[in-house]
Scaffold this active site. Structure first.
Site, PDB file in Angstrom:
ATOM      1  N   LYS A 180       3.410  15.632 -26.311  1.00 53.50           N
ATOM      2  CA  LYS A 180       4.962  16.283 -25.962  1.00 53.50           C
ATOM      3  C   LYS A 180       5.813  15.363 -26.259  1.00 53.50           C
ATOM      4  O   LYS A 180       5.405  14.012 -26.964  1.00 53.50           O
ATOM      5  CB  LYS A 180       5.223  17.235 -25.151  1.00 53.50           C
ATOM      6  CG  LYS A 180       4.466  18.465 -24.735  1.00 53.50           C
ATOM      7  CD  LYS A 180       4.506  18.863 -23.624  1.00 53.50           C
ATOM      8  CE  LYS A 180       3.437  20.403 -23.753  1.00 53.50           C
ATOM      9  NZ  LYS A 180       4.406  21.657 -22.336  1.00 53.50           N
TER      10      LYS A 180
ATOM     11  N   ARG B 155      -4.068  19.422 -18.486  1.00 46.23           N
ATOM     12  CA  ARG B 155      -4.178  20.139 -19.964  1.00 46.23           C
ATOM     13  C   ARG B 155      -4.012  19.388 -21.013  1.00 46.23           C
ATOM     14  O   ARG B 155      -2.900  18.679 -21.158  1.00 46.23           O
ATOM     15  CB  ARG B 155      -3.666  21.269 -20.763  1.00 46.23           C
ATOM     16  CG  ARG B 155      -3.923  21.719 -21.810  1.00 46.23           C
ATOM     17  CD  ARG B 155      -2.544  22.722 -21.526  1.00 46.23           C
ATOM     18  NE  ARG B 155      -2.527  23.482 -22.616  1.00 46.23           N
ATOM     19  CZ  ARG B 155      -2.016  23.551 -23.329  1.00 46.23           C
ATOM     20  NH1 ARG B 155      -1.270  22.680 -24.512  1.00 46.23           N
ATOM     21  NH2 ARG B 155      -2.090  24.810 -24.943  1.00 46.23           N
TER      22      ARG B 155
END
Length: 306
Positions: free
Chosen positions: A225, A265
């Protein structure tokens, strides 16, 4: 902290003795880090099986990009992308999570063998979602969400991000419970990168204990991210591209596992699978610090323990 008691377990899923690893299969042409790579069913199923071989405990299948600015895919197209991949992986014995905001997709994925519904909107995007999940008796991931990210970040303003995210998640969990989902089937996710800047994401990771205090297992989805790009770039530099953030992702996985996260995740599984095992070994060493000779229970060697 006793990691297993803090981590919790989710009814309807296997109980792992460490932080679980959720591998990502994006069946999309436009996801931010791997868009188009696993776009057809055969390639996507093959990739999911590869992730399991690399150490994934669950595989999260999604057919709609949630990156900032992404336009929504229509329902028929999302079903076409997702359901055959879920069916293919589930038929191979894989524990499959379906990453969707649509109740119809969740329902058909569950019918095709999915074990978990991972809704980044926490049931807010589709009012039929919570009833579908409750009716199916499926585990449900409730993510912190403040709206669709079309046109940039939505309401990414916080006075105290940890308190506000915890409070908003608590309220959302209560709504999901009121909708009939069993408490032992709820997972919470702080929603890193969703309506959040890098400093918000880092603060949430620094205070995962506050999210664990909600009383449900916690999923951390930090993989590749934007905030990791910011950390790696430093104050002046350009962030490295998404696919050059896997070592940083594995570092977050170790930290999250150490803090008591139920699962992480990730797109690239191998390094994170190693990271959560190292975190587990260190926690066990703390617990066995006074064991004579330092022998692990059962006398297993590290090679056998893998």
């Amino acid at each position: 902290m006793s990691n297993h008691s803090a981590r919790g377990r989710v009814a309807g899923l296997p109980a792992w003795d460490r932080c679980a690893v959720m591998g990502v299969v994006n069946v999309t042409p436009d996801s931010f880090s791997d868009g188009g790579r696993w776009f057809d069913t055969t390639a996507a199923v093959k990739h999911g099986l590869h992730l399991v071989a690399q150490g994934a405990d669950l595989v999260d299948v999604g057919g709609e990009s949630t990156r900032p600015g992404a336009t929504r895919v229509d329902e028929a197209e999302e079903l076409r992308r997702v359901v055959p991949v879920v069916r293919g992986l589930a038929s191979e014995g894989v524990a499959v999570s379906v990453d969707t905001m649509r109740a119809s997709v969740a329902a058909q994925a569950l019918a095709a063998g999915a074990a978990l519904v991972n809704d980044v909107s926490g049931g807010l995007a589709d009012p039929a979602m919570v009833p579908v999940v409750a009716e199916a008796g499926a585990p449900f991931v409730v993510m912190h969400w403040r709206g669709f990210l079309q046109g940039g970040a939505v309401q990414g303003v916080y006075e105290d991000v940890v308190t506000e995210v915890a409070d908003e998640l608590r309220a959302r969990v209560e709504a999901v419970l009121d909708g009939g989902v069993a408490p032992e089937r709820i997972v919470v996710d702080p929603g890193l990168g969703f309506s959040k800047e890098a400093e918000h994401d880092l603060a949430l990771l620094a205070h995962l204990d506050r999210l664990l205090g909600l009383g449900h297992p916690v999923l951390v989805a930090a993989s590749r991210k934007r905030f990791l790009g910011r950390v790696l770039a430093g104050p002046e530099g350009a962030p490295p591209p998404a696919r050059e953030r896997d070592a940083a992702t594995a570092a977050v996985s170790a930290l999250a596992a150490h803090a008591g996260a139920w699962a992480v995740r990730v797109h690239e599984v191998r390094a994170t699978a190693d990271a959560v095992r190292v975190a587990q070994a260190v926690e066990e060493a703390r617990g066995h610090a006074h064991t004579p000779g330092g022998i692990t229970p059962g006398g297993s060697t590290p090679e056998e323990a893998r």
